[in-house]
Design a protein around this motif. Structure first.
Motif, PDB file in Angstrom:
ATOM      1  N   ILE A  98       4.079   8.141  20.107  1.00 56.45           N
ATOM      2  CA  ILE A  98       5.185   8.079  19.143  1.00 56.45           C
ATOM      3  C   ILE A  98       5.955   9.394  19.137  1.00 56.45           C
ATOM      4  O   ILE A  98       7.199   9.416  19.153  1.00 56.45           O
ATOM      5  CB  ILE A  98       4.649   7.744  17.742  1.00 56.45           C
ATOM      6  CG1 ILE A  98       4.132   6.302  17.709  1.00 56.45           C
ATOM      7  CG2 ILE A  98       5.717   7.954  16.674  1.00 56.45           C
ATOM      8  CD1 ILE A  98       3.248   5.981  16.510  1.00 56.45           C
ATOM      9  N   ARG A  99       5.238  10.500  19.121  1.00 55.73           N
ATOM     10  CA  ARG A  99       5.897  11.810  19.126  1.00 55.73           C
ATOM     11  C   ARG A  99       6.649  12.057  20.424  1.00 55.73           C
ATOM     12  O   ARG A  99       7.722  12.661  20.428  1.00 55.73           O
ATOM     13  CB  ARG A  99       4.854  12.899  18.874  1.00 55.73           C
ATOM     14  CG  ARG A  99       4.327  12.881  17.445  1.00 55.73           C
ATOM     15  CD  ARG A  99       3.064  13.695  17.272  1.00 55.73           C
ATOM     16  NE  ARG A  99       2.552  13.574  15.910  1.00 55.73           N
ATOM     17  CZ  ARG A  99       1.315  13.876  15.537  1.00 55.73           C
ATOM     18  NH1 ARG A  99       0.454  14.338  16.442  1.00 55.73           N
ATOM     19  NH2 ARG A  99       0.938  13.727  14.281  1.00 55.73           N
ATOM     20  N   ALA A 100       6.085  11.573  21.534  1.00 54.95           N
ATOM     21  CA  ALA A 100       6.765  11.723  22.819  1.00 54.95           C
ATOM     22  C   ALA A 100       8.082  10.955  22.839  1.00 54.95           C
ATOM     23  O   ALA A 100       9.003  11.299  23.590  1.00 54.95           O
ATOM     24  CB  ALA A 100       5.857  11.242  23.954  1.00 54.95           C
ATOM     25  N   ALA A 101       8.183   9.910  22.011  1.00 53.04           N
ATOM     26  CA  ALA A 101       9.411   9.122  21.927  1.00 53.04           C
ATOM     27  C   ALA A 101      10.443   9.764  21.012  1.00 53.04           C
ATOM     28  O   ALA A 101      11.553   9.252  20.872  1.00 53.04           O
ATOM     29  CB  ALA A 101       9.082   7.718  21.424  1.00 53.04           C
ATOM     30  N   GLY A 102      10.098  10.892  20.392  1.00 53.64           N
ATOM     31  CA  GLY A 102      11.042  11.581  19.529  1.00 53.64           C
ATOM     32  C   GLY A 102      10.968  11.191  18.071  1.00 53.64           C
ATOM     33  O   GLY A 102      11.799  11.602  17.267  1.00 53.64           O
ATOM     34  N   TRP A 103       9.957  10.378  17.715  1.00 55.70           N
ATOM     35  CA  TRP A 103       9.774   9.979  16.323  1.00 55.70           C
ATOM     36  C   TRP A 103       8.702  10.845  15.674  1.00 55.70           C
ATOM     37  O   TRP A 103       7.895  11.479  16.358  1.00 55.70           O
ATOM     38  CB  TRP A 103       9.355   8.510  16.245  1.00 55.70           C
ATOM     39  CG  TRP A 103      10.466   7.529  16.477  1.00 55.70           C
ATOM     40  CD1 TRP A 103      11.446   7.591  17.424  1.00 55.70           C
ATOM     41  CD2 TRP A 103      10.689   6.314  15.753  1.00 55.70           C
ATOM     42  NE1 TRP A 103      12.268   6.496  17.336  1.00 55.70           N
ATOM     43  CE2 TRP A 103      11.825   5.700  16.314  1.00 55.70           C
ATOM     44  CE3 TRP A 103      10.040   5.693  14.695  1.00 55.70           C
ATOM     45  CZ2 TRP A 103      12.331   4.492  15.845  1.00 55.70           C
ATOM     46  CZ3 TRP A 103      10.531   4.484  14.228  1.00 55.70           C
ATOM     47  CH2 TRP A 103      11.670   3.895  14.790  1.00 55.70           C
ATOM     48  N   LEU A 104       8.692  10.856  14.351  1.00 52.87           N
ATOM     49  CA  LEU A 104       7.642  11.534  13.595  1.00 52.87           C
ATOM     50  C   LEU A 104       6.434  10.607  13.503  1.00 52.87           C
ATOM     51  O   LEU A 104       6.579   9.412  13.230  1.00 52.87           O
ATOM     52  CB  LEU A 104       8.129  11.879  12.191  1.00 52.87           C
ATOM     53  CG  LEU A 104       7.075  12.434  11.228  1.00 52.87           C
ATOM     54  CD1 LEU A 104       6.624  13.821  11.687  1.00 52.87           C
ATOM     55  CD2 LEU A 104       7.619  12.499   9.799  1.00 52.87           C
ATOM     56  N   ALA A 105       5.238  11.135  13.741  1.00 51.01           N
ATOM     57  CA  ALA A 105       4.011  10.352  13.616  1.00 51.01           C
ATOM     58  C   ALA A 105       3.072  11.060  12.658  1.00 51.01           C
ATOM     59  O   ALA A 105       2.762  12.242  12.836  1.00 51.01           O
ATOM     60  CB  ALA A 105       3.335  10.167  14.970  1.00 51.01           C
ATOM     61  N   GLU A 106       2.634  10.347  11.626  1.00 53.74           N
ATOM     62  CA  GLU A 106       1.695  10.880  10.655  1.00 53.74           C
ATOM     63  C   GLU A 106       0.443  10.010  10.661  1.00 53.74           C
ATOM     64  O   GLU A 106       0.544   8.782  10.609  1.00 53.74           O
ATOM     65  CB  GLU A 106       2.304  10.901   9.259  1.00 53.74           C
ATOM     66  CG  GLU A 106       3.525  11.786   9.125  1.00 53.74           C
ATOM     67  CD  GLU A 106       4.133  11.706   7.742  1.00 53.74           C
ATOM     68  OE1 GLU A 106       3.892  12.623   6.941  1.00 53.74           O
ATOM     69  OE2 GLU A 106       4.822  10.708   7.465  1.00 53.74           O
ATOM     70  N   LEU A 107      -0.703  10.630  10.718  1.00 51.23           N
ATOM     71  CA  LEU A 107      -1.952   9.885  10.740  1.00 51.23           C
ATOM     72  C   LEU A 107      -2.466   9.624   9.326  1.00 51.23           C
ATOM     73  O   LEU A 107      -2.268  10.440   8.415  1.00 51.23           O
ATOM     74  CB  LEU A 107      -3.022  10.643  11.535  1.00 51.23           C
ATOM     75  CG  LEU A 107      -2.970  10.496  13.053  1.00 51.23           C
ATOM     76  CD1 LEU A 107      -1.869  11.335  13.658  1.00 51.23           C
ATOM     77  CD2 LEU A 107      -4.306  10.854  13.684  1.00 51.23           C
ATOM     78  N   GLU A 108      -3.126   8.471   9.170  1.00 51.18           N
ATOM     79  CA  GLU A 108      -3.858   8.142   7.946  1.00 51.18           C
ATOM     80  C   GLU A 108      -2.997   8.272   6.686  1.00 51.18           C
ATOM     81  O   GLU A 108      -3.338   8.957   5.734  1.00 51.18           O
ATOM     82  CB  GLU A 108      -5.095   9.029   7.854  1.00 51.18           C
ATOM     83  CG  GLU A 108      -5.998   8.888   9.072  1.00 51.18           C
ATOM     84  CD  GLU A 108      -6.986  10.018   9.284  1.00 51.18           C
ATOM     85  OE1 GLU A 108      -7.828   9.898  10.194  1.00 51.18           O
ATOM     86  OE2 GLU A 108      -6.916  11.018   8.537  1.00 51.18           O
ATOM     87  N   VAL A 109      -1.841   7.595   6.717  1.00 49.44           N
ATOM     88  CA  VAL A 109      -0.899   7.654   5.606  1.00 49.44           C
ATOM     89  C   VAL A 109      -1.219   6.556   4.594  1.00 49.44           C
ATOM     90  O   VAL A 109      -1.300   5.375   4.944  1.00 49.44           O
ATOM     91  CB  VAL A 109       0.556   7.496   6.103  1.00 49.44           C
ATOM     92  CG1 VAL A 109       1.525   7.461   4.933  1.00 49.44           C
ATOM     93  CG2 VAL A 109       0.894   8.641   7.048  1.00 49.44           C
ATOM     94  N   ARG A 110      -1.389   6.936   3.363  1.00 50.10           N
ATOM     95  CA  ARG A 110      -1.779   6.019   2.295  1.00 50.10           C
ATOM     96  C   ARG A 110      -0.606   5.760   1.357  1.00 50.10           C
ATOM     97  O   ARG A 110       0.164   6.666   1.033  1.00 50.10           O
ATOM     98  CB  ARG A 110      -2.949   6.619   1.513  1.00 50.10           C
ATOM     99  CG  ARG A 110      -3.631   5.702   0.514  1.00 50.10           C
ATOM    100  CD  ARG A 110      -4.871   6.395  -0.022  1.00 50.10           C
ATOM    101  NE  ARG A 110      -5.637   5.562  -0.912  1.00 50.10           N
ATOM    102  CZ  ARG A 110      -5.489   5.515  -2.231  1.00 50.10           C
ATOM    103  NH1 ARG A 110      -4.555   6.287  -2.798  1.00 50.10           N
ATOM    104  NH2 ARG A 110      -6.225   4.737  -2.993  1.00 50.10           N
ATOM    105  N   ALA A 111      -0.442   4.513   0.923  1.00 47.14           N
ATOM    106  CA  ALA A 111       0.595   4.172  -0.045  1.00 47.14           C
ATOM    107  C   ALA A 111       0.317   4.882  -1.365  1.00 47.14           C
ATOM    108  O   ALA A 111      -0.849   5.085  -1.732  1.00 47.14           O
ATOM    109  CB  ALA A 111       0.634   2.671  -0.273  1.00 47.14           C
ATOM    110  N   PRO A 112       1.350   5.265  -2.095  1.00 45.33           N
ATOM    111  CA  PRO A 112       1.141   5.937  -3.381  1.00 45.33           C
ATOM    112  C   PRO A 112       0.266   5.141  -4.343  1.00 45.33           C
ATOM    113  O   PRO A 112      -0.511   5.715  -5.113  1.00 45.33           O
ATOM    114  CB  PRO A 112       2.570   6.098  -3.929  1.00 45.33           C
ATOM    115  CG  PRO A 112       3.426   6.148  -2.711  1.00 45.33           C
ATOM    116  CD  PRO A 112       2.796   5.188  -1.753  1.00 45.33           C
ATOM    117  N   ASP A 113       0.392   3.797  -4.284  1.00 45.13           N
ATOM    118  CA  ASP A 113      -0.408   2.972  -5.181  1.00 45.13           C
ATOM    119  C   ASP A 113      -1.700   2.472  -4.530  1.00 45.13           C
ATOM    120  O   ASP A 113      -2.439   1.684  -5.123  1.00 45.13           O
ATOM    121  CB  ASP A 113       0.406   1.771  -5.675  1.00 45.13           C
ATOM    122  CG  ASP A 113       0.886   0.867  -4.540  1.00 45.13           C
ATOM    123  OD1 ASP A 113       0.550   1.157  -3.376  1.00 45.13           O
ATOM    124  OD2 ASP A 113       1.580  -0.125  -4.832  1.00 45.13           O
ATOM    125  N   GLY A 114      -1.964   2.922  -3.301  1.00 47.45           N
ATOM    126  CA  GLY A 114      -3.199   2.570  -2.633  1.00 47.45           C
ATOM    127  C   GLY A 114      -3.253   1.170  -2.051  1.00 47.45           C
ATOM    128  O   GLY A 114      -4.319   0.725  -1.615  1.00 47.45           O
TER     129      GLY A 114
END
Length: 208
Positions: free
Chosen positions: A88-104
């Protein structure tokens, strides 16, 4: 084992990023004295920075930790998450691991965000057994938040052929950058000796 941790002042740390996503070097948290107080974003228990024998960076739970879904993931699952984030990062996008919704209500293995932040796609490394109803329910939760989703499996699964349930994920270029789906939506990816099948919402059934 997890790739993310929380710090009271720096916020969310990501071991897969050179600056941990907060402007810190790995040396600032790994074997630092005095120890930097970090917690697991999932269960809230204390964690500490570690290196695997292969020099993979991660955060390990301190002794006495409760049962945590992040700690219970297999090594194959962890490695696939890292591969997805790298593509994903190689494609120029931001990639974040283990992202949780605010309400879970959901937690994405890897959350891809377009360069302008307008589009998001959750990438799910689904290597364990799961029912079609669970796939639908989780996909619908992402859809309610306006997030596309791509499910990635280690072998052909019936749920890879389910009808689309969430917003169409982008496949066209954006400001000269290709969407992560342009490389990752292929039917097969080869990593660590394994083939992975992918199902992206909005893309139609994967090609055989």
């Amino acid at each position: 084992m997890a790739f993310t941790a929380m710090h009271a002042e720096r916020g969310r740390l990501d071991a897969s990023r050179d600056d941990l996503g907060c402007g810190w070097a790995w040396a600032a948290v790994h074997r630092a004295r005095p120890r930097v107080p970090l917690t697991c974003p999932e269960c809230g228990h204390g964690v500490h920075a570690k290196l695997s024998p292969a020099r993979m960076r991660f955060f390990a739970h301190d002794a006495g930790a409760p049962q945590c879904t992040l700690a219970g993931e297999s090594m194959e699952h962890h490695l696939l998450k890292l591969q997805l984030a790298g593509e994903i990062r190689a494609a120029g996008w931001l990639a974040e691991l283990e992202v949780r919704a605010p309400d879970g209500t959901w937690r994405a293995d890897v959350m891809a965000s377009s360069p302008n932040g307008a589009r998001r796609i959750a990438w799910e490394a689904q290597l364990s057994a799961i029912t079609e109803d669970e796939i639908r329910a989780r996909t619908e939760r992402y859809a309610a938040a306006g997030i596309g989703v791509c499910w990635v499996a280690s072998r052909p699964r019936r749920w890879l052929e389910l009808p689309d349930q969430s917003p169409r994920a982008p496949v066209s270029s954006h400001h000269g950058r290709r969407a992560p789906s342009a490389g990752l939506r292929r039917r097969r990816r080869h990593q660590h000796g394994r083939d992975y099948a992918g199902r992206r919402s909005g893309s139609g059934p994967p090609r055989r």
